[in-house]
Enzyme design. Structure first.
Site, short mmCIF file in Angstrom:
data_model
loop_
_atom_site.label_atom_id
_atom_site.label_comp_id
_atom_site.label_asym_id
_atom_site.label_seq_id
_atom_site.Cartn_x
_atom_site.Cartn_y
_atom_site.Cartn_z
N ARG A 208 0.64 -1.13 0.28
CA ARG A 208 0.37 0.03 -0.04
C ARG A 208 0.83 1.27 0.04
O ARG A 208 1.98 1.34 0.85
CB ARG A 208 -0.86 -0.06 1.35
N GLU A 237 -3.16 7.72 -4.36
CA GLU A 237 -3.64 7.36 -5.80
C GLU A 237 -5.00 7.67 -6.05
O GLU A 237 -5.80 7.66 -5.11
CB GLU A 237 -3.16 5.87 -5.76
N HIS A 254 0.21 0.57 -9.20
CA HIS A 254 -0.48 -0.48 -8.45
C HIS A 254 -1.10 -1.61 -9.47
O HIS A 254 -1.99 -1.88 -9.45
CB HIS A 254 -1.64 0.28 -7.95
#
Length: 383
Positions: A208, A237, A254
């Site tokens: 993360r 993000e 990601h």
């Protein structure tokens, strides 16, 4: 049944069409109005499922996320409303582990080192961290595991201290996003921790974005005080701090867990969860829908060294492709999400059958490849 599905969940139509009326939505922008009559809601990590999103819905029976992580789901709220919940633990652990392997092989070639000469600290020893450990350990890499919650819970594996983590040559992060508590992971790598790292180390984050303080990371990088960086996840993000990009050796949006096989595995796990809820027999399997890859078989006739392994891994997945695309697209409107939405098909190593000696096939299988013994006994003996 009204089944509402993130448009980026692959093969959802094939898995769920028999179970109800399907409605597809954009995960980043879905609203409470859109979900007013949903009986089943299937999301990915970009959708925050909470009281605000479900405020107009009185019929929801099931929420599923096609991801390992669950920090985007308010599970207490769902429990209080009696809404069943399911995630997809482990669905993309193989994909993430192969992302790490591909990245390390790229950096090993670029910096001219052997992985077996390095120590690797894996922070987070759950499904994904364990998958990374298994592959690197099979190669003979000195791997350390750091996971205080698992250690306190009685996990019998050998764990290291955080001091050992910071001393490792390579640090790979695989923890969930945890905001509170003794073992909170948000800004686990804050400025004080980052200052203890040096330029000869490698820091990878495929967990993360908030685990690393990105502002502190940029500050220290601008001072030339950072290790080699591999970042698949970022704070804020999709509105990431693009000033970081010039300091990151491998940068992606990601997508470490974005193999087709991993994503479809997540869809299949949700399909089984919905089937259980409806007390139906699950009849579909991912093998029905996933096509054969373009390259699915290869023979090797020499000893498997690091250079040959890199060639085999990159036949299936070369992370440099995603890095190049990301840097090209990030300045476009919605570039971060555009690449995720239009992500080029990527497969897992298991889709490649490697023909080699029986002895080498044991190693290849432990790395995730499918294997087949060469027919020529003499050739087998010489490898």
């Amino acid at each position: 049944m009204n089944i509402y599905i993130d448009e980026n969940i692959p093969y959802a139509k094939e898995f769920f069409a028999d179970l109800g009326t399907l409605h597809f939505f954009a995960g980043r922008t879905v609203t409470a109005d859109q979900l007013e009559d949903a009986d089943i809601l299937l999301v990915r990590s970009i959708t925050q499922v909470n009281e605000q999103l479900l405020s107009l819905n009185n019929s929801l029976k099931f929420v599923g996320t096609a991801t390992i992580g669950t920090d985007h789901i308010d599970q207490n709220y769902l429990k209080n409303r009696g809404i069943a919940f399911s995630s997809a633990p482990g669905c993309n652990k193989i994909s993430v582990a192969e992302y790490i392997l591909s990245s390390l092989l790229v950096l090993a070639e670029k910096q001219q080192f052997e992985l077996t000469d390095k120590s690797v600290a894996i922070v987070g020893a759950g499904n994904t961290g364990s998958a990374v450990f298994d592959r690197l350990n099979a190669l003979g890499v000195n791997c350390l595991l750091y996971d205080p919650p698992l250690q306190l819970a009685g996990d019998k594996r050998n764990f290291c201290s955080f001091k050992d983590v910071l001393a490792a040559d390579i640090i790979s992060l695989h923890v969930p996003k945890t905001v509170q508590g003794k073992f909170a992971t948000v800004h686990l790598f804050d400025e004080s921790v980052l200052r203890q790292l040096h330029s000869r180390q490698i820091l990878l984050n495929a967990s993360r974005g908030e685990v690393i303080d990105n502002q502190a990371l940029l500050k220290l990088a601008q001072q030339g005080m950072m290790p080699t960086l591999v970042l698949d996840v970022w704070e804020n993000e999709p509105s990431i701090n693009k000033d970081l990009l010039p300091f990151v050796d491998i940068a992606t949006p990601h997508i470490a867990g974005y193999s087709l096989d991993g994503k479809v595995r997540g869809t299949e796990m949700l399909y089984h969860g919905v089937s259980r809820l409806l007390m139906l027999t699950a009849t579909h399997r991912l093998q029905e829908f996933v096509p054969l890859p373009a390259v699915n078989s290869v023979s090797i006739s020499q000893r498997l060294d690091q250079a040959l392994l890199k060639s085999l891994v990159h036949l299936i997945f070369d992370v440099r492709r995603d890095d190049a695309l990301f840097r090209q697209l990030i300045d476009q409107p919605d570039g971060f999400d555009t690449m995720r939405k239009t992500y080029q098909e990527r497969r897992e190593l298991s889709t490649l059958t490697v023909h080699s000696s029986v002895k080498q096939n044991l190693l290849l299988a432990s790395l995730g490849f499918s294997t087949c013994a060469l027919n020529d006994t003499k050739e087998n003996d010489e490898i």
